[in-house]
Scaffold this motif. Structure first.
Motif, PDB file in Angstrom:
ATOM      1  N   VAL B 159      37.631 -16.747   5.537  1.00  0.00           N
ATOM      2  CA  VAL B 159      36.373 -17.490   5.658  1.00  0.00           C
ATOM      3  C   VAL B 159      36.298 -18.476   4.492  1.00  0.00           C
ATOM      4  O   VAL B 159      36.287 -18.075   3.326  1.00  0.00           O
ATOM      5  CB  VAL B 159      35.141 -16.561   5.640  1.00  0.00           C
ATOM      6  CG1 VAL B 159      33.854 -17.390   5.681  1.00  0.00           C
ATOM      7  CG2 VAL B 159      35.183 -15.585   6.814  1.00  0.00           C
ATOM      8  N   ILE B 160      36.302 -19.764   4.832  1.00  0.00           N
ATOM      9  CA  ILE B 160      36.081 -20.811   3.841  1.00  0.00           C
ATOM     10  C   ILE B 160      34.579 -21.057   3.823  1.00  0.00           C
ATOM     11  O   ILE B 160      34.014 -21.616   4.768  1.00  0.00           O
ATOM     12  CB  ILE B 160      36.863 -22.091   4.216  1.00  0.00           C
ATOM     13  CG1 ILE B 160      38.369 -21.795   4.218  1.00  0.00           C
ATOM     14  CG2 ILE B 160      36.526 -23.229   3.261  1.00  0.00           C
ATOM     15  CD1 ILE B 160      39.216 -22.888   4.841  1.00  0.00           C
ATOM     16  N   GLY B 161      33.927 -20.596   2.769  1.00  0.00           N
ATOM     17  CA  GLY B 161      32.467 -20.625   2.715  1.00  0.00           C
ATOM     18  C   GLY B 161      31.988 -21.635   1.692  1.00  0.00           C
ATOM     19  O   GLY B 161      31.818 -21.307   0.524  1.00  0.00           O
ATOM     20  N   VAL B 162      31.821 -22.871   2.135  1.00  0.00           N
ATOM     21  CA  VAL B 162      31.443 -23.946   1.220  1.00  0.00           C
ATOM     22  C   VAL B 162      30.273 -24.780   1.750  1.00  0.00           C
ATOM     23  O   VAL B 162      30.269 -26.006   1.623  1.00  0.00           O
ATOM     24  CB  VAL B 162      32.645 -24.850   0.891  1.00  0.00           C
ATOM     25  CG1 VAL B 162      33.706 -24.061   0.142  1.00  0.00           C
ATOM     26  CG2 VAL B 162      33.267 -25.465   2.146  1.00  0.00           C
ATOM     27  N   LEU B 175      26.992 -13.291   0.295  1.00  0.00           N
ATOM     28  CA  LEU B 175      27.164 -12.364   1.425  1.00  0.00           C
ATOM     29  C   LEU B 175      28.622 -12.305   1.869  1.00  0.00           C
ATOM     30  O   LEU B 175      29.125 -11.248   2.242  1.00  0.00           O
ATOM     31  CB  LEU B 175      26.306 -12.800   2.618  1.00  0.00           C
ATOM     32  CG  LEU B 175      24.823 -12.467   2.613  1.00  0.00           C
ATOM     33  CD1 LEU B 175      24.171 -13.028   3.871  1.00  0.00           C
ATOM     34  CD2 LEU B 175      24.613 -10.958   2.535  1.00  0.00           C
ATOM     35  N   ILE B 176      29.298 -13.451   1.843  1.00  0.00           N
ATOM     36  CA  ILE B 176      30.704 -13.486   2.247  1.00  0.00           C
ATOM     37  C   ILE B 176      31.582 -12.841   1.172  1.00  0.00           C
ATOM     38  O   ILE B 176      32.496 -12.063   1.480  1.00  0.00           O
ATOM     39  CB  ILE B 176      31.152 -14.939   2.533  1.00  0.00           C
ATOM     40  CG1 ILE B 176      30.438 -15.478   3.775  1.00  0.00           C
ATOM     41  CG2 ILE B 176      32.672 -15.035   2.696  1.00  0.00           C
ATOM     42  CD1 ILE B 176      30.689 -14.684   5.053  1.00  0.00           C
ATOM     43  N   GLN B 177      31.271 -13.122  -0.093  1.00  0.00           N
ATOM     44  CA  GLN B 177      32.079 -12.545  -1.172  1.00  0.00           C
ATOM     45  C   GLN B 177      31.992 -11.018  -1.192  1.00  0.00           C
ATOM     46  O   GLN B 177      32.915 -10.350  -1.643  1.00  0.00           O
ATOM     47  CB  GLN B 177      31.623 -13.108  -2.530  1.00  0.00           C
ATOM     48  CG  GLN B 177      32.017 -14.558  -2.724  1.00  0.00           C
ATOM     49  CD  GLN B 177      31.593 -15.076  -4.095  1.00  0.00           C
ATOM     50  OE1 GLN B 177      30.582 -15.759  -4.221  1.00  0.00           O
ATOM     51  NE2 GLN B 177      32.346 -14.709  -5.117  1.00  0.00           N
ATOM     52  N   SER B 179      31.651  -9.175   1.523  1.00  0.00           N
ATOM     53  CA  SER B 179      31.834  -8.683   2.895  1.00  0.00           C
ATOM     54  C   SER B 179      33.135  -7.937   3.107  1.00  0.00           C
ATOM     55  O   SER B 179      33.298  -7.236   4.108  1.00  0.00           O
ATOM     56  CB  SER B 179      31.801  -9.874   3.862  1.00  0.00           C
ATOM     57  OG  SER B 179      32.957 -10.693   3.655  1.00  0.00           O
ATOM     58  N   GLY B 180      34.086  -8.115   2.177  1.00  0.00           N
ATOM     59  CA  GLY B 180      35.389  -7.481   2.376  1.00  0.00           C
ATOM     60  C   GLY B 180      36.387  -8.352   3.120  1.00  0.00           C
ATOM     61  O   GLY B 180      37.566  -8.007   3.212  1.00  0.00           O
ATOM     62  N   VAL B 181      35.965  -9.501   3.645  1.00  0.00           N
ATOM     63  CA  VAL B 181      36.914 -10.382   4.340  1.00  0.00           C
ATOM     64  C   VAL B 181      37.590 -11.305   3.321  1.00  0.00           C
ATOM     65  O   VAL B 181      37.040 -11.566   2.253  1.00  0.00           O
ATOM     66  CB  VAL B 181      36.229 -11.239   5.429  1.00  0.00           C
ATOM     67  CG1 VAL B 181      35.515 -10.363   6.445  1.00  0.00           C
ATOM     68  CG2 VAL B 181      35.284 -12.273   4.829  1.00  0.00           C
ATOM     69  N   PRO B 182      38.796 -11.800   3.642  1.00  0.00           N
ATOM     70  CA  PRO B 182      39.431 -12.792   2.757  1.00  0.00           C
ATOM     71  C   PRO B 182      38.574 -14.061   2.719  1.00  0.00           C
ATOM     72  O   PRO B 182      38.080 -14.505   3.763  1.00  0.00           O
ATOM     73  CB  PRO B 182      40.776 -13.075   3.441  1.00  0.00           C
ATOM     74  CG  PRO B 182      40.996 -11.953   4.399  1.00  0.00           C
ATOM     75  CD  PRO B 182      39.648 -11.496   4.822  1.00  0.00           C
ATOM     76  N   TYR B 183      38.390 -14.606   1.535  1.00  0.00           N
ATOM     77  CA  TYR B 183      37.496 -15.769   1.425  1.00  0.00           C
ATOM     78  C   TYR B 183      37.984 -16.776   0.396  1.00  0.00           C
ATOM     79  O   TYR B 183      38.710 -16.446  -0.547  1.00  0.00           O
ATOM     80  CB  TYR B 183      36.073 -15.329   1.066  1.00  0.00           C
ATOM     81  CG  TYR B 183      35.925 -14.727  -0.310  1.00  0.00           C
ATOM     82  CD1 TYR B 183      35.864 -15.533  -1.457  1.00  0.00           C
ATOM     83  CD2 TYR B 183      35.840 -13.352  -0.475  1.00  0.00           C
ATOM     84  CE1 TYR B 183      35.741 -14.977  -2.724  1.00  0.00           C
ATOM     85  CE2 TYR B 183      35.723 -12.780  -1.743  1.00  0.00           C
ATOM     86  CZ  TYR B 183      35.666 -13.599  -2.865  1.00  0.00           C
ATOM     87  OH  TYR B 183      35.561 -13.056  -4.112  1.00  0.00           O
ATOM     88  N   ILE B 184      37.577 -18.025   0.620  1.00  0.00           N
ATOM     89  CA  ILE B 184      37.562 -19.066  -0.413  1.00  0.00           C
ATOM     90  C   ILE B 184      36.137 -19.605  -0.414  1.00  0.00           C
ATOM     91  O   ILE B 184      35.656 -20.095   0.614  1.00  0.00           O
ATOM     92  CB  ILE B 184      38.558 -20.206  -0.107  1.00  0.00           C
ATOM     93  CG1 ILE B 184      39.991 -19.661  -0.004  1.00  0.00           C
ATOM     94  CG2 ILE B 184      38.481 -21.289  -1.188  1.00  0.00           C
ATOM     95  CD1 ILE B 184      41.024 -20.724   0.409  1.00  0.00           C
TER      96      ILE B 184
END
Lengths: 213, 213
Positions: B159-162, B175-177, B179-184
């Motif tokens: 998930v690219i969350g920008v 919330l994304i950080q 969540s346990g999913v791979p993220y940028i």
């Protein structure tokens, strides 16, 4: 997810603009310019644009009149085109043109050793309607606009000159500021497709009275 | 126009990255992360991203593998979609999906009192391929991704969350950080369509060995 504040979708933008206005504090702008500056900050979360954005005298008023009279918009990238509210533009008879991804433009640019943006601007100059240019990426697009203006073959209603970057970007914006054409420019390195589209949309929203925030 | 420095079109990006590397000075990054950080700075001229961008452990390596295996990309806006190098993505079998402007999505969002982004993410979760999300605008898209992940109905490759903005943006990234999913993620208010597309393109360019600068 309790940390999220519930804001109705329709109210998010209004709330955002209220925060921007509050954080700008004593920084105030003329009534035609304020919605443009605030929308660029809204799209970037970068308050430097309160200082970076410069407007030629009467640029916003002239652009609004041009759009109302059916001016078309030329962009340097498809990202800028994608970001413009084309439904509102169409209400006034306008369209958005972007030639940069056309195959024949790429071929001609390669053959001549120039950028696709340069060739795109030449194509745009051939359009037989009043034009507003929204340039978010390519300094060479601004260089070519200046060349066409100097040659007397282009007389744009407005040049939005907000390419972003590190090579010839600052200089390309200065070329537009010294060209005699109406302009909105983001001085320095900053800008981008999002900024270019936000400026066009700020003009469009003023025309349909969404400028209240 | 004598103030312009002549740089061959093909060399402009290379020169830009050299300037960015120089101005970053002592700030160095792991080899998989450096091209992402530098490309975001390239697209924004904003060095704050050297501090704002955070990566979950192994996020880039996993995303690269996913793209090589044919992962598709889901964006929250058509601007992000427009900015992604779809030709390179297609070499690996990938496509870009954006549902936000679909008429039935708008109708459903209005009926339910949620954002179009929320409905778009539900649609995306129904795609039967590995997915990378590139979210540049809508915090509600990240909220919905988190909800779908928690419900066990979505397991994204990255998930690219920008998203950019002032209302619930910071919280949606957290919330994304968590969540346990791979993220940028770009921490704070900053981000945008251009940043989301730049991150995807940085991953793509690494795969075709354009990452040397």
């Amino acid at each position: 997810m309790s940390k999220m504040e519930y804001v109705k979708p329709a109210d998010i933008e209004k709330r955002s603009f209220a925060i921007i206005t509050e954080e700008l504090g004593d920084r105030t702008f003329p009534p035609d310019i304020a919605p443009v500056v605030k929308r660029v900050i809204h799209t970037s979360a970068d308050f430097e644009y309160a200082d970076n954005l410069v407007f030629s005298e009467g640029a916003v008023a002239r652009a609004r009149k041009a759009i109302e009279a059916g001016a078309h918009i030329v962009t340097d990238t498809n990202m800028v085109k994608a970001g413009i509210n084309k439904k509102i533009l169409a209400q006034f008879g306008g369209e958005v043109h972007c030639f940069v991804a056309d195959e024949d433009v790429a071929a001609e640019a390669k053959a001549r050793g120039v950028t696709r943006s340069t060739v795109s601007m030449e194509r745009a100059a051939g359009l037989d309607v009043p034009l507003i240019f929204a340039i978010g990426n390519a300094p060479t697009a601004l260089v070519e606009i200046r060349r066409l203006v100097d040659a007397g073959t282009l007389s744009p209603e407005l040049v939005i000159g907000v390419p972003v970057g590190f090579v010839n970007v600052v200089e390309s914006k200065e070329l537009i500021q010294e060209s005699g054409v109406p302009y909105i420019v983001a001085r320095g390195r900053k800008g981008g497709s999002n900024v270019a589209a936000a400026i066009v949309n700020a003009l469009l929203y003023q025309l349909v009275r969404r400028e209240g925030f």
